[in-house]
Design a protein around this motif. Sequence first.
Motif, PDB file in Angstrom:
ATOM      1  N   LEU A  54     -28.138 -33.192  -4.894  1.00  0.00           N
ATOM      2  CA  LEU A  54     -27.843 -34.185  -6.001  1.00  0.00           C
ATOM      3  C   LEU A  54     -26.694 -34.346  -6.736  1.00  0.00           C
ATOM      4  CD1 LEU A  54     -31.681 -35.052  -7.545  1.00  0.00           C
ATOM      5  CD2 LEU A  54     -30.917 -36.316  -5.703  1.00  0.00           C
ATOM      6  N   ASP A  55     -25.811 -33.513  -7.430  1.00  0.00           N
ATOM      7  CA  ASP A  55     -24.979 -33.536  -8.054  1.00  0.00           C
ATOM      8  C   ASP A  55     -23.728 -33.530  -6.923  1.00  0.00           C
ATOM      9  OD1 ASP A  55     -23.344 -32.151  -9.918  1.00  0.00           O
ATOM     10  OD2 ASP A  55     -22.912 -30.999  -9.164  1.00  0.00           O
ATOM     11  N   ALA A  56     -23.743 -32.636  -5.827  1.00  0.00           N
ATOM     12  CA  ALA A  56     -22.584 -33.293  -4.578  1.00  0.00           C
ATOM     13  C   ALA A  56     -22.309 -34.643  -4.588  1.00  0.00           C
ATOM     14  CB  ALA A  56     -23.060 -31.829  -3.788  1.00  0.00           C
ATOM     15  N   ALA A  57     -23.717 -34.518  -3.973  1.00  0.00           N
ATOM     16  CA  ALA A  57     -24.349 -36.101  -3.840  1.00  0.00           C
ATOM     17  C   ALA A  57     -23.921 -37.321  -4.367  1.00  0.00           C
ATOM     18  CB  ALA A  57     -25.415 -36.827  -3.551  1.00  0.00           C
ATOM     19  N   HIS A  58     -23.244 -37.168  -5.650  1.00  0.00           N
ATOM     20  CA  HIS A  58     -23.144 -37.758  -7.229  1.00  0.00           C
ATOM     21  C   HIS A  58     -21.567 -37.872  -7.362  1.00  0.00           C
ATOM     22  CE1 HIS A  58     -23.796 -40.144 -11.093  1.00  0.00           C
ATOM     23  NE2 HIS A  58     -22.415 -39.670 -11.579  1.00  0.00           N
ATOM     24  N   ARG A  59     -21.091 -36.371  -7.077  1.00  0.00           N
ATOM     25  CA  ARG A  59     -19.660 -36.603  -6.942  1.00  0.00           C
ATOM     26  C   ARG A  59     -18.715 -36.978  -6.025  1.00  0.00           C
ATOM     27  NH1 ARG A  59     -19.119 -31.804  -6.671  1.00  0.00           N
ATOM     28  NH2 ARG A  59     -20.719 -29.998  -6.551  1.00  0.00           N
ATOM     29  N   GLN A  60     -20.069 -37.337  -4.790  1.00  0.00           N
ATOM     30  CA  GLN A  60     -19.447 -38.788  -4.041  1.00  0.00           C
ATOM     31  C   GLN A  60     -19.465 -39.429  -3.930  1.00  0.00           C
ATOM     32  OE1 GLN A  60     -17.329 -36.938  -1.781  1.00  0.00           O
ATOM     33  NE2 GLN A  60     -17.373 -35.556  -2.926  1.00  0.00           N
ATOM     34  N   ASN A  61     -19.953 -40.312  -5.362  1.00  0.00           N
ATOM     35  CA  ASN A  61     -20.620 -41.821  -5.226  1.00  0.00           C
ATOM     36  C   ASN A  61     -21.937 -42.351  -5.004  1.00  0.00           C
ATOM     37  OD1 ASN A  61     -18.761 -42.101  -6.984  1.00  0.00           O
ATOM     38  ND2 ASN A  61     -17.350 -42.259  -5.344  1.00  0.00           N
ATOM     39  N   LEU A  62     -22.648 -41.214  -4.183  1.00  0.00           N
ATOM     40  CA  LEU A  62     -23.930 -40.928  -3.610  1.00  0.00           C
ATOM     41  C   LEU A  62     -25.345 -41.086  -4.783  1.00  0.00           C
ATOM     42  CD1 LEU A  62     -25.346 -42.166  -0.922  1.00  0.00           C
ATOM     43  CD2 LEU A  62     -25.138 -39.963  -0.477  1.00  0.00           C
ATOM     44  N   ALA A  63     -25.592 -41.944  -5.352  1.00  0.00           N
ATOM     45  CA  ALA A  63     -26.441 -41.667  -6.242  1.00  0.00           C
ATOM     46  C   ALA A  63     -27.657 -42.641  -5.896  1.00  0.00           C
ATOM     47  CB  ALA A  63     -26.499 -42.653  -7.514  1.00  0.00           C
ATOM     48  N   HIS A  64     -28.772 -41.230  -6.724  1.00  0.00           N
ATOM     49  CA  HIS A  64     -29.854 -41.085  -6.179  1.00  0.00           C
ATOM     50  C   HIS A  64     -31.018 -41.785  -7.599  1.00  0.00           C
ATOM     51  CE1 HIS A  64     -34.370 -40.518  -4.296  1.00  0.00           C
ATOM     52  NE2 HIS A  64     -33.639 -39.748  -2.578  1.00  0.00           N
ATOM     53  N   TYR A  65     -31.318 -41.400  -8.526  1.00  0.00           N
ATOM     54  CA  TYR A  65     -31.568 -41.900  -9.241  1.00  0.00           C
ATOM     55  C   TYR A  65     -33.108 -42.246  -9.641  1.00  0.00           C
ATOM     56  CZ  TYR A  65     -27.130 -42.643 -10.897  1.00  0.00           C
ATOM     57  OH  TYR A  65     -25.529 -42.996 -11.085  1.00  0.00           O
ATOM     58  N   THR A  66     -33.245 -41.913  -8.464  1.00  0.00           N
ATOM     59  CA  THR A  66     -35.724 -42.274  -8.402  1.00  0.00           C
ATOM     60  C   THR A  66     -36.065 -41.194  -7.690  1.00  0.00           C
ATOM     61  OG1 THR A  66     -35.116 -43.581  -6.453  1.00  0.00           O
ATOM     62  CG2 THR A  66     -34.947 -44.953  -9.145  1.00  0.00           C
ATOM     63  N   VAL A  67     -35.737 -40.053  -7.630  1.00  0.00           N
ATOM     64  CA  VAL A  67     -36.279 -38.947  -6.667  1.00  0.00           C
ATOM     65  C   VAL A  67     -37.636 -39.137  -6.743  1.00  0.00           C
ATOM     66  CG1 VAL A  67     -36.173 -37.085  -8.048  1.00  0.00           C
ATOM     67  CG2 VAL A  67     -35.169 -36.848  -5.519  1.00  0.00           C
ATOM     68  N   MET A  68     -38.133 -39.181  -5.837  1.00  0.00           N
ATOM     69  CA  MET A  68     -39.629 -38.585  -5.711  1.00  0.00           C
ATOM     70  C   MET A  68     -39.607 -36.935  -4.691  1.00  0.00           C
ATOM     71  SD  MET A  68     -40.606 -41.243  -6.835  1.00  0.00           S
ATOM     72  CE  MET A  68     -41.810 -40.974  -7.543  1.00  0.00           C
ATOM     73  N   PRO A  69     -40.918 -36.590  -5.000  1.00  0.00           N
ATOM     74  CA  PRO A  69     -41.646 -35.487  -4.673  1.00  0.00           C
ATOM     75  C   PRO A  69     -41.757 -35.351  -3.313  1.00  0.00           C
ATOM     76  CG  PRO A  69     -43.234 -36.589  -5.865  1.00  0.00           C
ATOM     77  CD  PRO A  69     -42.491 -37.118  -5.788  1.00  0.00           C
ATOM     78  N   THR A  70     -41.278 -36.596  -2.034  1.00  0.00           N
ATOM     79  CA  THR A  70     -41.450 -36.875  -0.809  1.00  0.00           C
ATOM     80  C   THR A  70     -40.154 -37.059  -0.509  1.00  0.00           C
ATOM     81  OG1 THR A  70     -41.448 -38.958  -0.531  1.00  0.00           O
ATOM     82  CG2 THR A  70     -43.807 -37.696  -0.492  1.00  0.00           C
ATOM     83  N   SER A  71     -39.271 -36.661  -1.307  1.00  0.00           N
ATOM     84  CA  SER A  71     -37.378 -36.866  -0.970  1.00  0.00           C
ATOM     85  C   SER A  71     -36.345 -35.678  -1.592  1.00  0.00           C
ATOM     86  CB  SER A  71     -37.216 -36.905  -2.483  1.00  0.00           C
ATOM     87  OG  SER A  71     -37.111 -38.604  -2.739  1.00  0.00           O
TER      88      SER A  71
END
Length: 192
Positions: free
Chosen positions: A41-58
């Motif tokens: 999630l950190d690596a994705a965030h640094r590439q401007n790809l946000a999740h912010y609603t991660v679920m257990p199936t994610s």
Amino acid sequence: TFPFDETFLSLFDFSGMQKSGGLKVTPNFYASIILDAARILDAAHRQNLAHYTVMPTSIIVRPDGTVNVCHFIKAAMRRRYYLASGFDDKLNAPEWRQNETVGSYSDIYALSAFLYLLLTEQYQPDETEPQWFSMGDILIESDIHDDAVLPLMSFFHATLATSPSRRLSNYPQLIRALADLLTVLGPYVAPQ
């Protein structure tokens, strides 16, 4: 996107297998999955790809132990249209439950809630609930060894606070806190 593969296990699958008695692993194993997810999630965030609603199936674990985080597009749709997750609201950060702005601190809450669920087989308490103050007893009942109880309580209090301003606010902070936890949780044991 990943091709469909029945051998992938999500955190939701791990939780179900544990509750049914079909899987028993150490707390360190679960913390290592959450740590890998936080790094992704950190690596994705640094590439401007946000999740912010991660679920257990994610959060998916492949047979070789590789952890993947998926559903970024689904998360964007969920945020935009405020779609229900299909999971108990307790797994959502309080700001999501109250229809407020979400951020990386929301994923930090969710990842911590997943870890709490995997370790105790119950949902995390909110700060307004009496169980918040008896979290140590709940962890002890869950066979967490004594040396790890206080560090885990400290971790959960720092990641599950109701107000995002009192919670760890970014992925690097979470990654450091999880790495510290791994040193007190005991030896890593892969599931059998």
